[in-house]
Design an enzyme around this catalytic site. Structure first.
Site, PDB file in Angstrom:
ATOM      1  N   GLU A 118     -15.024   5.415  -5.022  1.00  0.00           N
ATOM      2  CA  GLU A 118     -16.103   4.513  -5.460  1.00  0.00           C
ATOM      3  C   GLU A 118     -16.539   3.599  -4.309  1.00  0.00           C
ATOM      4  O   GLU A 118     -17.727   3.346  -4.123  1.00  0.00           O
ATOM      5  CB  GLU A 118     -15.639   3.682  -6.657  1.00  0.00           C
ATOM      6  CG  GLU A 118     -15.366   4.534  -7.893  1.00  0.00           C
ATOM      7  CD  GLU A 118     -14.972   3.681  -9.092  1.00  0.00           C
ATOM      8  OE1 GLU A 118     -15.863   3.343  -9.883  1.00  0.00           O
ATOM      9  OE2 GLU A 118     -13.772   3.355  -9.231  1.00  0.00           O
TER      10      GLU A 118
ATOM     11  N   GLU B 174      -8.549   9.247 -12.647  1.00  0.00           N
ATOM     12  CA  GLU B 174      -8.586   8.296 -13.761  1.00  0.00           C
ATOM     13  C   GLU B 174      -8.153   8.958 -15.066  1.00  0.00           C
ATOM     14  O   GLU B 174      -7.461   8.353 -15.887  1.00  0.00           O
ATOM     15  CB  GLU B 174      -9.996   7.707 -13.907  1.00  0.00           C
ATOM     16  CG  GLU B 174     -10.339   6.620 -12.907  1.00  0.00           C
ATOM     17  CD  GLU B 174     -10.793   7.155 -11.547  1.00  0.00           C
ATOM     18  OE1 GLU B 174     -10.673   8.372 -11.300  1.00  0.00           O
ATOM     19  OE2 GLU B 174     -11.245   6.337 -10.731  1.00  0.00           O
TER      20      GLU B 174
HETATM   21  C1  1HE Z   1       0.163   2.977  -4.829  1.00  0.00           C
HETATM   22  C2  1HE Z   1      -1.048   3.659  -5.084  1.00  0.00           C
HETATM   23  C3  1HE Z   1      -1.930   3.086  -6.030  1.00  0.00           C
HETATM   24  C4  1HE Z   1       0.040   4.775  -3.615  1.00  0.00           C
HETATM   25  N1  1HE Z   1      -1.570   1.943  -6.632  1.00  0.00           N
HETATM   26  N2  1HE Z   1       0.462   1.838  -5.443  1.00  0.00           N
HETATM   27  N3  1HE Z   1      -5.090   6.125  -7.791  1.00  0.00           N
HETATM   28  C5  1HE Z   1      -4.238   7.164  -7.935  1.00  0.00           C
HETATM   29  O1  1HE Z   1      -3.923   7.585  -9.038  1.00  0.00           O
HETATM   30  C6  1HE Z   1      -3.661   7.710  -6.673  1.00  0.00           C
HETATM   31  C7  1HE Z   1      -2.159   7.428  -6.607  1.00  0.00           C
HETATM   32  N4  1HE Z   1      -1.607   7.713  -5.288  1.00  0.00           N
HETATM   33  C8  1HE Z   1      -1.303   8.983  -4.868  1.00  0.00           C
HETATM   34  O2  1HE Z   1      -1.592   9.968  -5.528  1.00  0.00           O
HETATM   35  C9  1HE Z   1      -0.609   9.097  -3.548  1.00  0.00           C
HETATM   36  O3  1HE Z   1       0.034   7.848  -3.275  1.00  0.00           O
HETATM   37  C10 1HE Z   1      -1.523   9.446  -2.355  1.00  0.00           C
HETATM   38  C11 1HE Z   1      -2.002  10.910  -2.477  1.00  0.00           C
HETATM   39  C12 1HE Z   1      -2.712   8.518  -2.253  1.00  0.00           C
HETATM   40  C13 1HE Z   1      -0.729   9.296  -1.017  1.00  0.00           C
HETATM   41  O4  1HE Z   1       0.485  10.049  -1.103  1.00  0.00           O
HETATM   42  P1  1HE Z   1       1.661   9.714  -0.080  1.00  0.00           P
HETATM   43  O5  1HE Z   1       2.753  10.721  -0.338  1.00  0.00           O
HETATM   44  O6  1HE Z   1       1.115   9.607   1.294  1.00  0.00           O
HETATM   45  O7  1HE Z   1       2.174   8.227  -0.441  1.00  0.00           O
HETATM   46  P2  1HE Z   1       3.118   7.742  -1.664  1.00  0.00           P
HETATM   47  O8  1HE Z   1       4.546   7.936  -1.285  1.00  0.00           O
HETATM   48  O9  1HE Z   1       2.684   8.335  -2.936  1.00  0.00           O
HETATM   49  O10 1HE Z   1       2.752   6.208  -1.739  1.00  0.00           O
HETATM   50  C14 1HE Z   1       3.267   5.253  -0.812  1.00  0.00           C
HETATM   51  C15 1HE Z   1       3.390   3.939  -1.544  1.00  0.00           C
HETATM   52  O11 1HE Z   1       2.098   3.516  -1.965  1.00  0.00           O
HETATM   53  C16 1HE Z   1       4.215   4.070  -2.815  1.00  0.00           C
HETATM   54  O12 1HE Z   1       4.845   2.815  -3.012  1.00  0.00           O
HETATM   55  P3  1HE Z   1       6.412   2.558  -2.617  1.00  0.00           P
HETATM   56  O13 1HE Z   1       6.632   1.140  -3.030  1.00  0.00           O
HETATM   57  O14 1HE Z   1       7.179   3.581  -3.404  1.00  0.00           O
HETATM   58  O15 1HE Z   1       6.477   2.801  -1.143  1.00  0.00           O
HETATM   59  C17 1HE Z   1       3.184   4.252  -3.880  1.00  0.00           C
HETATM   60  O16 1HE Z   1       3.619   3.866  -5.165  1.00  0.00           O
HETATM   61  C18 1HE Z   1       2.102   3.329  -3.373  1.00  0.00           C
HETATM   62  N5  1HE Z   1       0.800   3.702  -3.920  1.00  0.00           N
HETATM   63  N6  1HE Z   1      -1.095   4.765  -4.313  1.00  0.00           N
HETATM   64  C19 1HE Z   1      -0.389   1.356  -6.343  1.00  0.00           C
HETATM   65  N7  1HE Z   1      -3.112   3.641  -6.306  1.00  0.00           N
HETATM   66  C20 1HE Z   1     -12.024   0.249 -10.554  1.00  0.00           C
HETATM   67  S1  1HE Z   1     -11.280   1.478 -11.349  1.00  0.00           S
HETATM   68  C21 1HE Z   1     -10.656   2.593 -10.232  1.00  0.00           C
HETATM   69  C22 1HE Z   1      -9.695   3.502 -10.907  1.00  0.00           C
HETATM   70  C23 1HE Z   1      -8.820   4.232  -9.946  1.00  0.00           C
HETATM   71  O17 1HE Z   1      -8.863   4.052  -8.751  1.00  0.00           O
HETATM   72  S2  1HE Z   1      -7.727   5.325 -10.647  1.00  0.00           S
HETATM   73  C24 1HE Z   1      -6.947   6.101  -9.318  1.00  0.00           C
HETATM   74  C25 1HE Z   1      -5.691   5.413  -8.882  1.00  0.00           C
END
Ligand code: 1HE
Length: 262
Positions: free
Chosen positions: A115, A135
């Protein structure tokens, strides 16, 4: 704004008249929390007057993982609406600000990250970039203007498919369907975005203004209104001193010709 200044979750740098704004929460994959949205809003609300174009990018291997899901848990319905509206307000400043914005994309460009990228005027994708709207998987809906801006890039049907089935697109497919206008090799996204932003600095400011402010509104308008708006904008632009001197330079053979190379 000093070179290399970090403002909370953003890294701000200057390259001449170009301001580079870097999402700088690498450990959280540049997930967009309230602090990041507030910092972006603040930045786009108080641009120095000598900034003529902007590059928006994400540090680390991903552009942005979208909404910081850690923020969502405690929000009630009313707070949710206000939260979404705060994103709208911020992204509106990006899309309808005073200067063009080029986004450099790599890795995850997902959810709210997509977005945000959609609010920029030009997108450059490295080959690692991928687009997703998870989402549906999370039980939520786009809230950062995605249902308005993403269909403009790829159409309602493709967006519905992404949200209903979890379909993702890679960078090469993404350039074909309209997510990005440019596809580059790994590591070349930021340099290419900067080069494009520098080209935009060379345009007449009024033309950049017209492209940002008038073009999307004309495209959305009833054609009868749109044609009139176009005529007004065209005559304002061509009546400017800047346009007259640029056209004179061409006629006097002092300005470059249009050329094309593949
Ligand atoms: C996060 C987030 C996040 C990572 N919020 N903490 N977005 C999503 O559903 C996407 C969620 N994220 C992923 O699918 C993956 O993290 C990625 C593909 C982006 C990257 O993968 P990777 O293997 O490089 O990293 P990771 O190990 O998954 O993440 C590293 C850290 O970032 C980890 O935290 P840690 O404390 O365990 O190190 C993750 O939890 C954290 N992290 N993404 C919070 N999104 C206005 S409305 C909009 C609506 C949306 O955007 S919905 C989509 C949300």
């Amino acid at each position: 704004m000093a070179e290399g200044e970090t403002t909370g979750p953003l890294l701000l740098e200057r390259n001449g008249a170009v301001l580079l704004i870097g999402l700088n929460r690498v450990a959280k994959r540049n997930a967009l929390n309230d602090e990041t949205i507030a910092a972006l809003d603040d930045c786009f609300s108080s641009l120095p007057s000598d900034v003529r174009s902007i590059v928006l990018h994400g540090l680390g291997p991903h552009f942005s993982a979208g909404l910081d899901l850690g923020d969502i848990a405690e929000r009630d319905v009313h707070e949710g609406v206000l939260h979404s509206r705060s994103w709208h307000s911020c992204f509106e400043k990006i899309e309808f600000g005073p200067v063009p914005v080029v986004a450099a994309l790599q890795g995850a460009v997902v959810g709210g990250g997509l977005e945000l990228a959609a609010a920029a005027h030009v997108r450059v994708a490295e080959k690692s970039a991928f687009y997703a709207l998870p989402e549906g998987q999370r039980g939520i809906f786009v809230g950062g203007g995605g249902s308005v801006r993403v269909p403009r890039l790829i159409g309602v049907a493709r967006m519905a498919d992404m949200m209903l089935t979890g379909r993702t697109y890679g960078a090469a497919e993404g350039v074909g369907i309209g997510f990005s206008q440019y596809l580059v090799e790994e590591g070349e996204g930021l340099p290419k975005a900067l080069a494009l932003a520098r080209t935009m600095v060379g345009n007449a400011e009024l033309t950049n203004f017209a492209v940002i402010q008038a073009l999307p509104r004309i495209a959305d308008a009833d054609p009868r209104i749109g044609y009139l708006m176009e005529s007004l904008m065209a005559s304002i632009a061509s009546g400017s001193t800047e346009a007259k001197s640029r056209v004179r330079a061409f006629l006097d053979k002092r300005a470059g010709k249009v050329s094309h190379k593949d």
